[in-house]
Motif scaffolding. Structure first.
Motif, PDB file in Angstrom:
ATOM      1  N   VAL A 178       0.858  -1.194   0.000  1.00  0.00           N
ATOM      2  CA  VAL A 178       0.000   0.000   0.000  1.00  0.00           C
ATOM      3  C   VAL A 178       0.889   1.237   0.000  1.00  0.00           C
ATOM      4  O   VAL A 178       1.724   1.414   0.894  1.00  0.00           O
ATOM      5  N   ARG A 179       0.707   2.064  -1.007  1.00  0.00           N
ATOM      6  CA  ARG A 179       1.520   3.276  -1.089  1.00  0.00           C
ATOM      7  C   ARG A 179       1.015   4.330  -0.101  1.00  0.00           C
ATOM      8  O   ARG A 179      -0.197   4.492   0.080  1.00  0.00           O
ATOM      9  N   ALA A 180       1.924   5.030   0.550  1.00  0.00           N
ATOM     10  CA  ALA A 180       1.534   6.078   1.509  1.00  0.00           C
ATOM     11  C   ALA A 180       0.995   7.290   0.759  1.00  0.00           C
ATOM     12  O   ALA A 180       1.263   7.469  -0.429  1.00  0.00           O
ATOM     13  N   ASP A 181       0.233   8.136   1.478  1.00  0.00           N
ATOM     14  CA  ASP A 181      -0.269   9.380   0.877  1.00  0.00           C
ATOM     15  C   ASP A 181       0.897  10.237   0.407  1.00  0.00           C
ATOM     16  O   ASP A 181       1.948  10.252   1.050  1.00  0.00           O
ATOM     17  N   ALA A 182       0.628  10.995  -0.643  1.00  0.00           N
ATOM     18  CA  ALA A 182       1.681  11.867  -1.181  1.00  0.00           C
ATOM     19  C   ALA A 182       2.174  12.837  -0.101  1.00  0.00           C
ATOM     20  O   ALA A 182       3.368  13.135  -0.017  1.00  0.00           O
ATOM     21  N   SER A 183       1.246  13.305   0.761  1.00  0.00           N
ATOM     22  CA  SER A 183       1.671  14.288   1.777  1.00  0.00           C
ATOM     23  C   SER A 183       2.635  13.636   2.781  1.00  0.00           C
ATOM     24  O   SER A 183       3.606  14.259   3.214  1.00  0.00           O
ATOM     25  N   LEU A 184       2.376  12.378   3.114  1.00  0.00           N
ATOM     26  CA  LEU A 184       3.283  11.695   4.047  1.00  0.00           C
ATOM     27  C   LEU A 184       4.634  11.419   3.369  1.00  0.00           C
ATOM     28  O   LEU A 184       5.694  11.562   3.982  1.00  0.00           O
ATOM     29  N   GLU A 185       4.571  11.016   2.105  1.00  0.00           N
ATOM     30  CA  GLU A 185       5.826  10.783   1.367  1.00  0.00           C
ATOM     31  C   GLU A 185       6.661  12.063   1.366  1.00  0.00           C
ATOM     32  O   GLU A 185       7.869  12.027   1.555  1.00  0.00           O
ATOM     33  N   ARG A 186       5.978  13.201   1.187  1.00  0.00           N
ATOM     34  CA  ARG A 186       6.709  14.484   1.175  1.00  0.00           C
ATOM     35  C   ARG A 186       7.288  14.774   2.549  1.00  0.00           C
ATOM     36  O   ARG A 186       8.455  15.112   2.690  1.00  0.00           O
ATOM     37  N   GLU A 187       6.443  14.584   3.563  1.00  0.00           N
ATOM     38  CA  GLU A 187       6.890  14.885   4.937  1.00  0.00           C
ATOM     39  C   GLU A 187       8.106  14.034   5.309  1.00  0.00           C
ATOM     40  O   GLU A 187       9.056  14.526   5.918  1.00  0.00           O
ATOM     41  N   LEU A 188       8.077  12.758   4.944  1.00  0.00           N
ATOM     42  CA  LEU A 188       9.175  11.857   5.327  1.00  0.00           C
ATOM     43  C   LEU A 188      10.268  11.801   4.264  1.00  0.00           C
ATOM     44  O   LEU A 188      11.254  11.091   4.429  1.00  0.00           O
ATOM     45  N   ARG A 189      10.053  12.528   3.190  1.00  0.00           N
ATOM     46  CA  ARG A 189      10.988  12.505   2.048  1.00  0.00           C
ATOM     47  C   ARG A 189      11.278  11.078   1.630  1.00  0.00           C
ATOM     48  O   ARG A 189      12.437  10.678   1.433  1.00  0.00           O
ATOM     49  N   ALA A 190      10.207  10.303   1.532  1.00  0.00           N
ATOM     50  CA  ALA A 190      10.353   8.877   1.211  1.00  0.00           C
ATOM     51  C   ALA A 190       9.789   8.618  -0.182  1.00  0.00           C
ATOM     52  O   ALA A 190       8.734   9.127  -0.538  1.00  0.00           O
ATOM     53  N   THR A 191      10.495   7.814  -0.937  1.00  0.00           N
ATOM     54  CA  THR A 191      10.081   7.502  -2.307  1.00  0.00           C
ATOM     55  C   THR A 191       9.667   6.041  -2.396  1.00  0.00           C
ATOM     56  O   THR A 191      10.418   5.150  -1.980  1.00  0.00           O
ATOM     57  N   HIS A 192       8.473   5.816  -2.946  1.00  0.00           N
ATOM     58  CA  HIS A 192       7.991   4.444  -3.115  1.00  0.00           C
ATOM     59  C   HIS A 192       8.661   3.824  -4.339  1.00  0.00           C
ATOM     60  O   HIS A 192       8.670   4.423  -5.419  1.00  0.00           O
ATOM     61  N   VAL A 193       9.254   2.655  -4.153  1.00  0.00           N
ATOM     62  CA  VAL A 193       9.904   1.968  -5.288  1.00  0.00           C
ATOM     63  C   VAL A 193       9.518   0.494  -5.224  1.00  0.00           C
ATOM     64  O   VAL A 193       9.010   0.008  -4.208  1.00  0.00           O
ATOM     65  N   ASP A 194       9.794  -0.252  -6.319  1.00  0.00           N
ATOM     66  CA  ASP A 194       9.548  -1.692  -6.249  1.00  0.00           C
ATOM     67  C   ASP A 194      10.657  -2.327  -5.412  1.00  0.00           C
ATOM     68  O   ASP A 194      11.700  -1.727  -5.153  1.00  0.00           O
ATOM     69  N   GLN A 195      10.382  -3.552  -5.001  1.00  0.00           N
ATOM     70  CA  GLN A 195      11.297  -4.192  -4.045  1.00  0.00           C
ATOM     71  C   GLN A 195      12.709  -4.368  -4.622  1.00  0.00           C
ATOM     72  O   GLN A 195      13.699  -4.181  -3.920  1.00  0.00           O
ATOM     73  N   ASP A 196      12.793  -4.718  -5.893  1.00  0.00           N
ATOM     74  CA  ASP A 196      14.119  -4.942  -6.474  1.00  0.00           C
ATOM     75  C   ASP A 196      14.938  -3.659  -6.517  1.00  0.00           C
ATOM     76  O   ASP A 196      16.139  -3.665  -6.236  1.00  0.00           O
ATOM     77  N   THR A 197      14.280  -2.552  -6.844  1.00  0.00           N
ATOM     78  CA  THR A 197      14.994  -1.271  -6.865  1.00  0.00           C
ATOM     79  C   THR A 197      15.495  -0.944  -5.464  1.00  0.00           C
ATOM     80  O   THR A 197      16.641  -0.516  -5.274  1.00  0.00           O
ATOM     81  N   LEU A 198      14.619  -1.181  -4.486  1.00  0.00           N
ATOM     82  CA  LEU A 198      15.013  -0.903  -3.093  1.00  0.00           C
ATOM     83  C   LEU A 198      16.243  -1.735  -2.713  1.00  0.00           C
ATOM     84  O   LEU A 198      17.209  -1.230  -2.148  1.00  0.00           O
TER      85      LEU A 198
END
Ligand code: GLV
Length: 319
Positions: A178-198
């Motif tokens: 489940v992808r986090a809300d864009a606002s939370l991604e911004r707040e935590l400066r976190a980027t959603h990626v696929d597992q292999d990229t991670l």
């Protein structure tokens, strides 16, 4: 009618004090799990069960008392309980989220830092009598600041781990179904990626998923093979998420640089191939073990159990 509760292991008296006086409490006041037959026998006639993760609560245990209304686990993870069977029997299962989030995130960072900066090796060396002089190339480790942190599982604890990465100016990647809300991604400066990229891009990979059939051995030889040779793996979630034999091989053969582990596949056993390795820091499943947090967990479990037995909604039922 007065209710009766089985507490299947040690619980602090401050938490037990929250049980109403008219309830009866059968307390197995040790850290040893009750053998199944004894658990079943002592549960007979009880209305509530407060248990720790060392108790396996399967359908047979759940069927031990026709009065059983609630199983209150003193943990956020509840893979020790057959929740589907409880549901079929109309028994409410509760856990202890939130109260342990920050403490567990602190400890994931403790493992990360200890593995990166070789703190345990340094401690052993400093005490050993071998330390005779300042040495230029003594115990070099990895920098943490400015590196890439990969978080597998972006629930409460994963997010709390991400929040701390800001202080280390890290790039944060995460993977979650489940992808986090864009606002939370911004707040935590976190980027959603696929597992292999991670796995491929992270200098530190930390696991914060629940143990589910689909996360068992999520970190296997294939996953470890995708990580950087300089990477460090942290697991403060559940042991079976990592294939320990594959991890031991990866650490021994230099596929990755190090690991920090609080949990193991067959606790309290640690895979014998891990123990001789200096590049792994191990702890005995203590990520939530601060005074305040353990007390808060125990109190929440008691409050959950009492609420249900008093006919009120549980505070933190499992989803
Ligand atoms: C501890 O392992 C917990 O799930 O709370």
């Amino acid at each position: 009618m007065a209710k009766s509760i089985l507490v299947s292991n040690t619980l602090p008296k401050e938490a037990l004090g929250l049980v109403p006086k008219e309830f009866t409490v059968d307390l197995h006041n040790t850290d040893h799990p009750l053998p199944k037959a004894e658990l079943v026998a002592r549960l007979k006639g009880k209305d509530g069960l407060i248990c720790h993760i060392i108790s396996a609560i399967d359908d047979e245990v759940l069927g031990a008392s026709p009065n059983l209304k609630v199983v209150a686990n003193v943990a956020v993870g509840y893979n020790n309980i057959d929740v589907a069977a409880a549901r079929r029997r109309g028994i409410i299962v509760t856990n202890t989220p939130d109260v342990l989030t920050e403490t567990t995130a602190d400890f994931a960072w403790t493992l990360l830092m200890a593995a990166a900066r070789r703190t345990v090796e340094a401690d052993h060396y400093a005490r050993s009598g071998e330390w005779k002089r300042w040495q230029w190339d003594l115990l070099w480790g990895m920098d943490v600041h400015g590196k890439t942190l990969g978080i597998l599982g972006f629930g409460r604890i994963g997010r709390a781990v991400a929040r701390r990465a800001g202080g280390f100016a890290m790039r944060v990647l995460y993977h979650d179904a489940v992808r986090a809300d864009a606002s939370l991604e911004r707040e935590l400066r976190a980027t959603h990626v696929d597992q292999d990229t991670l796995l491929r891009e992270s200098d530190f990979v930390t696991v914060h998923t629940p143990l589910l059939p689909e996360t068992r051995h999520l970190i296997d030889a294939g996953a470890l093979g995708k990580m950087k040779k300089t990477a460090i793996l942290v697991n403060a979630a559940r042991g079976p998420i990592v294939d320990e034999a594959a991890l031991a091989r990866a650490l021994r053969e230099g596929w990755i640089a190090g690991a920090g582990l609080d949990v193991f596949e067959e606790e309290p056993e640690i895979h014998p191939a891990l123990l001789p390795l200096k590049n792994v820091v191990v702890a005995p499943h203590i990520a939530s073990a601060s005074h305040d947090t353990r007390l808060a967990m125990a109190s929440l479990a008691v409050r959950n159990c009492v609420a249900v037995l008093e006919g009120k909604p549980p505070i933190t039922p499992v989803p």
